[in-house]
Structures are given as C-alpha cells and as structure tokens.
Write a protein that holds these residues in place. Sequence first.
Motif, short mmCIF file in Angstrom:
data_model
loop_
_atom_site.label_atom_id
_atom_site.label_comp_id
_atom_site.label_asym_id
_atom_site.label_seq_id
_atom_site.Cartn_x
_atom_site.Cartn_y
_atom_site.Cartn_z
N SER A 182 42.17 -39.64 70.39
CA SER A 182 42.47 -38.56 70.72
C SER A 182 42.19 -37.97 69.05
N ASP A 241 45.17 -33.99 80.86
CA ASP A 241 45.68 -34.95 79.92
C ASP A 241 45.47 -35.92 79.35
N HIS A 242 44.87 -36.35 79.46
CA HIS A 242 44.15 -37.61 79.04
C HIS A 242 42.73 -37.96 77.98
#
Length: 201
Positions: free
Chosen positions: A8, A110-111
């Motif tokens: 991320s 959301d990963h």
Amino acid sequence: TRPSNDSSAPRTQAVSGLRELSSEGHEQSDAATDAPPPAVELKGAQFLDEAGGEVGTMTQGQTYRIRIHFVTRRAVPSVSIGYNIRLPSGTVIYGTSTSVQGIEIRPLPDHPAYADFSFRCELQTGSYFLLLGAAENLSGLAEIEHYSMLHVMADAVVLQVKSERLFAGFVDCGSRFIETSAPMSPGRARPTNAFRFAPSR
C-alpha cells in the motif's frame, strides 16, 4: 534498497507534472473534489531488479519487474491492470495489460494489491514515461476490447535507461550480423555512433 513488503506504500519516482484522470477521462487537480474515488485506484509503480531491489535506472539487456500498486474501493468483478511506455513526445513504445495476456483480476474491496510484469529492457539510452491504467472488463475475457477505464495515471513514473550497445532507433530488436559472401577484414571494426539516436528530452 529493498522495497517494503507493504504494497500500500510504494516508493515511486513521481514526475513533477503528474496527471491523474478519472473514469470520465477528465484531468483532476491536486485539490480535493466531490467526486468519489475510482472503483480501482492506482497508487504508483516500482521498477525492481532480479534480486527484488528497487532501481531508478535500467540497464539495456537486463530483466526487471514492473510492479503496479492499486486499491479496489468498490467491488468490480473483472479488472485489467496495464501500462504503456512512452517517449517524452507521447509516442507509445510498448504497452500491455493483464487482460491482453489472458489474466482476469478479481480484487478484494479495500485491499491493497499489486500486479507484477516482467520486463526485459531493450531500450535506447534516455528518459521514458510510464502510463498506468486500470479498467473494468465489461464482458470478462470474452471480449477484451469491451472495457471501461476506471483510473489512469499519465506520466506516473520516469524510466531512465542506460545502454552500452550502439543501434539506431529506440528499441534493440536483436539483429546481429551472420555472414557475407564478400571479402571482409579479419579484424573487427568498432561501429561508429553515427546511428545512435537517443530519445529527445
């Protein structure tokens, strides 16, 4: 320096004139807008060597990995991630995507995730730009031309290349001399650099 395992938070070499386009294709400013984030949001890209270390300059003839980071904000059943390599003039040198290669990505909402592409660098010395794209395959892989762009990062990363070979143009296509029926010198003359054209900057 080795890249973080946290997909991320990629370390990208961002261009000062970074431009992002939404699914509508409009350029967005740095200021916050009322529009929701794209269903699949691109976060950047990294160039990795064979040992997994991040590099800023590629050497012609070596193999690397292009890692594209993205986050899925809303459920999308079939996603394609890809990139284009462009000259400063905008001319596309090469491009590919997961859907073109027969791969269908089904990311989790959301990963944070990433998509890796192998890349053997056969480019001429110079600077190039990497454009990133995320699209929804509207018909899965049955019709890869039937898609909707979700997010584009234009000129997202600068790619620097260093080449020791002498050749004309932007890509070394691997043409090598084999033989001739005419007499030739037993010595091997060094080619001149008269035909070495680097991309305009």
